[in-house]
Design a protein around this motif. Structure first.
Motif, PDB file in Angstrom:
ATOM      1  N   PRO A  43       0.806  -1.235   0.000  1.00 61.90           N
ATOM      2  CA  PRO A  43       0.000   0.000   0.000  1.00 61.90           C
ATOM      3  C   PRO A  43       0.837   1.284   0.000  1.00 61.90           C
ATOM      4  O   PRO A  43       0.554   2.211  -0.754  1.00 61.90           O
ATOM      5  CB  PRO A  43      -0.834  -0.125   1.279  1.00 61.90           C
ATOM      6  CG  PRO A  43      -0.850  -1.580   1.587  1.00 61.90           C
ATOM      7  CD  PRO A  43       0.466  -2.101   1.137  1.00 61.90           C
ATOM      8  N   GLY A  44       1.849   1.354   0.863  1.00 62.93           N
ATOM      9  CA  GLY A  44       2.670   2.558   0.948  1.00 62.93           C
ATOM     10  C   GLY A  44       4.136   2.219   0.815  1.00 62.93           C
ATOM     11  O   GLY A  44       4.550   1.079   1.077  1.00 62.93           O
ATOM     12  N   TRP A  49      12.859   1.204   3.094  1.00 64.56           N
ATOM     13  CA  TRP A  49      13.470   1.537   1.817  1.00 64.56           C
ATOM     14  C   TRP A  49      13.815   3.026   1.694  1.00 64.56           C
ATOM     15  O   TRP A  49      14.320   3.460   0.667  1.00 64.56           O
ATOM     16  CB  TRP A  49      12.538   1.152   0.666  1.00 64.56           C
ATOM     17  CG  TRP A  49      12.281  -0.325   0.574  1.00 64.56           C
ATOM     18  CD1 TRP A  49      12.775  -1.295   1.396  1.00 64.56           C
ATOM     19  CD2 TRP A  49      11.447  -0.980  -0.375  1.00 64.56           C
ATOM     20  NE1 TRP A  49      12.310  -2.528   1.023  1.00 64.56           N
ATOM     21  CE2 TRP A  49      11.489  -2.370  -0.073  1.00 64.56           C
ATOM     22  CE3 TRP A  49      10.675  -0.564  -1.443  1.00 64.56           C
ATOM     23  CZ2 TRP A  49      10.773  -3.317  -0.806  1.00 64.56           C
ATOM     24  CZ3 TRP A  49       9.971  -1.501  -2.187  1.00 64.56           C
ATOM     25  CH2 TRP A  49      10.021  -2.863  -1.867  1.00 64.56           C
ATOM     26  N   VAL A  50      13.491   3.786   2.728  1.00 71.43           N
ATOM     27  CA  VAL A  50      13.772   5.225   2.703  1.00 71.43           C
ATOM     28  C   VAL A  50      15.241   5.461   3.026  1.00 71.43           C
ATOM     29  O   VAL A  50      15.790   4.871   3.961  1.00 71.43           O
ATOM     30  CB  VAL A  50      12.878   5.979   3.711  1.00 71.43           C
ATOM     31  CG1 VAL A  50      13.284   7.443   3.803  1.00 71.43           C
ATOM     32  CG2 VAL A  50      11.414   5.848   3.321  1.00 71.43           C
ATOM     33  N   THR A 490      13.322   9.596  -0.527  1.00 74.55           N
ATOM     34  CA  THR A 490      13.477  10.634   0.496  1.00 74.55           C
ATOM     35  C   THR A 490      12.470  10.486   1.632  1.00 74.55           C
ATOM     36  O   THR A 490      12.571  11.204   2.637  1.00 74.55           O
ATOM     37  CB  THR A 490      13.298  12.028  -0.124  1.00 74.55           C
ATOM     38  OG1 THR A 490      11.993  12.123  -0.705  1.00 74.55           O
ATOM     39  CG2 THR A 490      14.357  12.305  -1.174  1.00 74.55           C
ATOM     40  N   GLY A 491      11.484   9.592   1.480  1.00 76.27           N
ATOM     41  CA  GLY A 491      10.458   9.435   2.498  1.00 76.27           C
ATOM     42  C   GLY A 491       9.306  10.408   2.358  1.00 76.27           C
ATOM     43  O   GLY A 491       8.446  10.487   3.251  1.00 76.27           O
ATOM     44  N   LEU A 492       9.248  11.145   1.236  1.00 77.37           N
ATOM     45  CA  LEU A 492       8.204  12.146   1.034  1.00 77.37           C
ATOM     46  C   LEU A 492       7.069  11.636   0.154  1.00 77.37           C
ATOM     47  O   LEU A 492       6.248  12.424  -0.311  1.00 77.37           O
ATOM     48  CB  LEU A 492       8.819  13.405   0.399  1.00 77.37           C
ATOM     49  CG  LEU A 492       9.801  14.179   1.276  1.00 77.37           C
ATOM     50  CD1 LEU A 492      10.491  15.273   0.465  1.00 77.37           C
ATOM     51  CD2 LEU A 492       9.093  14.781   2.484  1.00 77.37           C
ATOM     52  N   TRP A 493       7.019  10.328  -0.064  1.00 78.22           N
ATOM     53  CA  TRP A 493       5.994   9.773  -0.947  1.00 78.22           C
ATOM     54  C   TRP A 493       4.565  10.082  -0.481  1.00 78.22           C
ATOM     55  O   TRP A 493       3.736  10.527  -1.296  1.00 78.22           O
ATOM     56  CB  TRP A 493       6.203   8.266  -1.092  1.00 78.22           C
ATOM     57  CG  TRP A 493       5.291   7.610  -2.070  1.00 78.22           C
ATOM     58  CD1 TRP A 493       4.148   6.925  -1.805  1.00 78.22           C
ATOM     59  CD2 TRP A 493       5.432   7.594  -3.496  1.00 78.22           C
ATOM     60  NE1 TRP A 493       3.570   6.468  -2.964  1.00 78.22           N
ATOM     61  CE2 TRP A 493       4.342   6.865  -4.023  1.00 78.22           C
ATOM     62  CE3 TRP A 493       6.382   8.112  -4.374  1.00 78.22           C
ATOM     63  CZ2 TRP A 493       4.172   6.655  -5.382  1.00 78.22           C
ATOM     64  CZ3 TRP A 493       6.210   7.906  -5.733  1.00 78.22           C
ATOM     65  CH2 TRP A 493       5.124   7.180  -6.223  1.00 78.22           C
ATOM     66  N   PRO A 494       4.212   9.874   0.795  1.00 77.28           N
ATOM     67  CA  PRO A 494       2.840  10.205   1.214  1.00 77.28           C
ATOM     68  C   PRO A 494       2.507  11.680   1.021  1.00 77.28           C
ATOM     69  O   PRO A 494       1.398  12.018   0.606  1.00 77.28           O
ATOM     70  CB  PRO A 494       2.821   9.811   2.705  1.00 77.28           C
ATOM     71  CG  PRO A 494       3.926   8.818   2.855  1.00 77.28           C
ATOM     72  CD  PRO A 494       4.985   9.251   1.904  1.00 77.28           C
TER      73      PRO A 494
END
Length: 688
Positions: A43-44, A49-50, A490-494
């Motif tokens: 889902p996210g 993986w960040v 970068t962890g900014l996907w959401p």
């Protein structure tokens, strides 16, 4: 040999590129829906993986900033001298002299109408009580613009002279114009420190790309005969450039001056977020925070007045060579000077002429009364739009349909029904020959059921990659996927999906409303006479000001941001739609009329297909405008990448600011390239 003996082509070879792309996207979406509960990482984007890219950027830039900060601070201190000098000059000069000089320039450039507009506009600024704050704002603009013009001119000349460097320069300019405005401020704040110099430098950097682009365009449009005449006269390359090509391209270069002026004014207002200077931008921000909307509206109107005067005078100077009697301009200036000298001791101070204070109080009172009486209606509009429109698009019908809002809960059976209906409709479209459109219907159902912010990341990657492949081939596909993976790492996907949702919703609304208004403007001269001045006004208003009216009626929240984005981004859609529809070649129209086509058939089968490339370019501009405004709406409580940039600015987190700004620029850049690819395909299909 008979045809029957030839091997049949494969199924994939018989499908159009759009059909193949839609089929792959649908299959991936179906797989994600089936296994999202069984596979935890589907889902996210998995947190494991960040990569700590934000921290790497922060550490690297802090090291670099530590090396160059002393030199940069010295440059910053040097810039304070011209800024303070210009500010002192504007504030200390008697207001009749400034008004007279502006009116004289308006007369010289555009005659009586422009002179009268300048007089009325500055008269409004004077009686608003914001004369000093307005001069402070103009001081920043007048110092930053020459820096931007010099920088942009040099970059444009460099791009014209170096064919090898030109693609890199154009790519850099694309990036600079897609990077959100707030993202400029975070690293500059750490480099130059707190204060108005940051806004000055940010304005110069932000305003340089339009000047560079128009300089390059102007030099490229110089006719070859003009260049050859310079060469035959024995001019050196520098002489030919300075004495021949730049003067020949002056009209286009002056358009760059106009655009640089407007960009600088817009950026100066945005830079008020960091405070430290008593200018109009800070006044707007302060009164908005205090919910003093009457005063905020007044300050916002002062910004609009400055923007309109600067835009009209500079645009007239750039696009026309007709000039009015210079003796009248000197006479206007002489009268203003005489009034300033003779009545020096009798002139009231600008701050004492706040004649609109009672009007502001009346506006506040009327607004309070209106919101009390119509509050229930306004809340109903906002809540209905959120509960039945924006929220399902954000988190999907599965999460948005609740007993509190809809009166019932969404169930698995409803999901199956939705997919069955969409599948049936898609099958009908496929059997009628529109296979790609038929496949897109269940894809849209997946998005609606899941929500843009909750979409599985493989589905997003494959969907965007498929669009890029259809629009521009494998090269664009690779670029889009690599850039999207950078956002995910970068962890900014959401946050990126939240930005994509709100921007996408606003763009869809702009496409529908703007397209209809553009169509109306194309078929009705009366409608265009009404709509055109509204579009002109909206295009001169700085981004900041769009927040004021929506806050007045709908307060802080996502719906207010949605309306502000629409108000700012809808103009290109209207203009390009109308332009595309009214520029259909007469021979095509005559052929359609002679064949007996009705007016609606001509519009549907002749004008609309021919206008498609132009309309797509309008959609492209609307998308870029929407992303630009999306960052500003972080001031009124939106989530997403804009909020991350605003948080980074407040905490001086340069790593987060650059990462979030780059992510926003990536989304805008991918959308830009995909839409441009489709527009180019349509142009080729039409033989343009």
């Amino acid at each position: 040999m008979s045809d029957a003996s030839l091997p049949l082509p494969g199924l994939a070879a018989r499908l159009s590129p759009g059909t193949r792309a839609a089929l792959v996207t649908l299959l991936v979406g179906a797989i994600c829906l089936l296994f999202e509960r069984q596979v935890s990482w589907l889902p996210g984007w998995p947190s494991a993986w960040v990569m700590p890219i934000t921290e790497w950027i922060d550490t690297s830039l802090e090291w670099v900033f530590g090396l160059i900060r002393p030199a940069v601070r010295l440059f910053s201190a040097a810039l304070e001298y011209p800024m303070v000098a210009v500010n002192w000059l504007l504030v200390s000069t008697p207001w009749p002299l400034i008004m007279g000089a502006t009116v004289a320039l308006g007369w010289y450039a555009g005659g009586l109408s422009l002179a009268a507009m300048s007089a009325v506009g500055l008269g409004f600024v004077l009686i608003s009580g914001y004369w000093v704050e307005g001069m402070n704002t103009l001081a920043l603009v007048f110092v930053s613009v020459p820096l931007a013009l010099i920088l942009g001119l040099l970059i444009g000349v460099w791009a014209n002279e170096s064919a090898r460097a030109r693609p890199w320069i154009e790519a850099t300019l694309d990036l600079m114009q897609t990077v959100p405005t707030f993202a400029y401020l975070t690293p500059l704040l750490l480099l130059f420190g707190f204060g108005p110099v940051v806004g000055l430098i940010a304005s110069a950097i932000y305003a340089a790309p339009p000047m560079a682009r128009n300089t390059l365009l102007g030099l490229q449009r110089v006719e070859s005969e003009v260049k050859e005449a310079g060469i035959m006269a024995g001019a050196t390359r520098v002489q030919q450039l300075v004495q021949v090509e730049i003067p020949a391209g002056a009209t286009q270069i002056m358009i760059g001056v106009n655009q640089a002026l407007m960009a600088a004014l817009s950026m100066v207002i945005i830079a008020a977020v960091i405070g430290g200077f008593d200018d109009i931008g800070w006044e707007v921000l302060l009164t908005m925070r205090q919910a003093n909307f009457g005063q905020s509206l007044l300050a916002g109107l002062v910004i609009v007045v400055f923007a309109i005067i600067i835009d009209r005078i500079s645009a007239r100077m750039a696009t026309t060579r007709d000039r009015h009697d210079m003796r009248v301009a000197w006479a206007i200036l002489a009268i203003a000077l005489a009034l300033s000298v003779v009545a020096w001791t009798m002139l009231p101070e600008p701050g004492d002429m706040a004649l609109l204070a009672p009007t502001v109080e009346a506006v506040d009172g009327a607004l309070t009364q209106f919101t009390r009486s119509a509050g229930a209606t306004l809340d109903a509009v906002k809540n209905n739009a959120m509960f039945y429109g924006l929220l399902p698009l954000r988190i999907g019908l599965d999460g948005a349909v609740l007993p509190f809002t809809w009166g019932f809960s969404w169930t698995s059976a409803m999901s199956l029904t939705l997919f069955a209906i969409s599948g049936g409709l898609g099958l009908v479209l496929a059997l009628s020959g529109r296979v790609a459109a038929g496949l897109c219907v269940p894809i849209a159902a997946i998005i609606l059921e899941t929500g843009v912010a909750e979409l599985p990341w493989p589905f997003v990657l494959v969907g965007v990659g498929a669009l890029a492949w259809v629009a521009g081939g494998w090269k664009l596909t690779r670029l889009a996927l690599i850039l999207l993976l950078l956002i995910a790492l970068t962890g900014l996907w959401p946050r990126a999906l939240l930005s994509l949702y709100l921007c996408g919703a606003a763009v869809i609304a702009c496409a529908v409303i703007g397209g209809l208004l553009g169509l109306l403007s194309a078929v009705s001269a009366t409608a265009w006479a009404v709509i055109r001045p509204i579009c002109d006004m909206l295009q001169t208003i700085p981004l900041f000001v769009f927040l004021i009216p929506v806050l007045m009626f709908f307060q802080i929240g996502e719906f207010s941001a949605f309306l502000a984005i629409i108000a700012y981004a809808i103009v290109p859609m209207i203009r390009y739609t109308r332009h595309g529809l009214v520029t259909t070649p007469p021979e095509l129209l005559e052929a359609a009329i002679s064949s007996g086509a009705t007016g609606s058939q001509i519009m549907r089968e002749v004008r609309a297909p021919y206008a498609a490339p132009t309309i797509l370019l309008g959609l492209n501009q609307t998308i870029l405008y929407a992303f630009a405004m999306l960052v500003i709406t972080a001031l009124i409580g939106t989530t997403g990448l804009g909020q991350s940039i605003y948080i980074a600015l407040g905490s001086a987190d340069v790593g987060l600011g650059i990462s979030a700004g780059a992510a926003m620029a990536i989304l805008a850049l991918i959308a830009d390239r995909i839409v441009q690819g489709f527009a180019e395909d349509r142009r080729k299909a039409l033989g343009l």
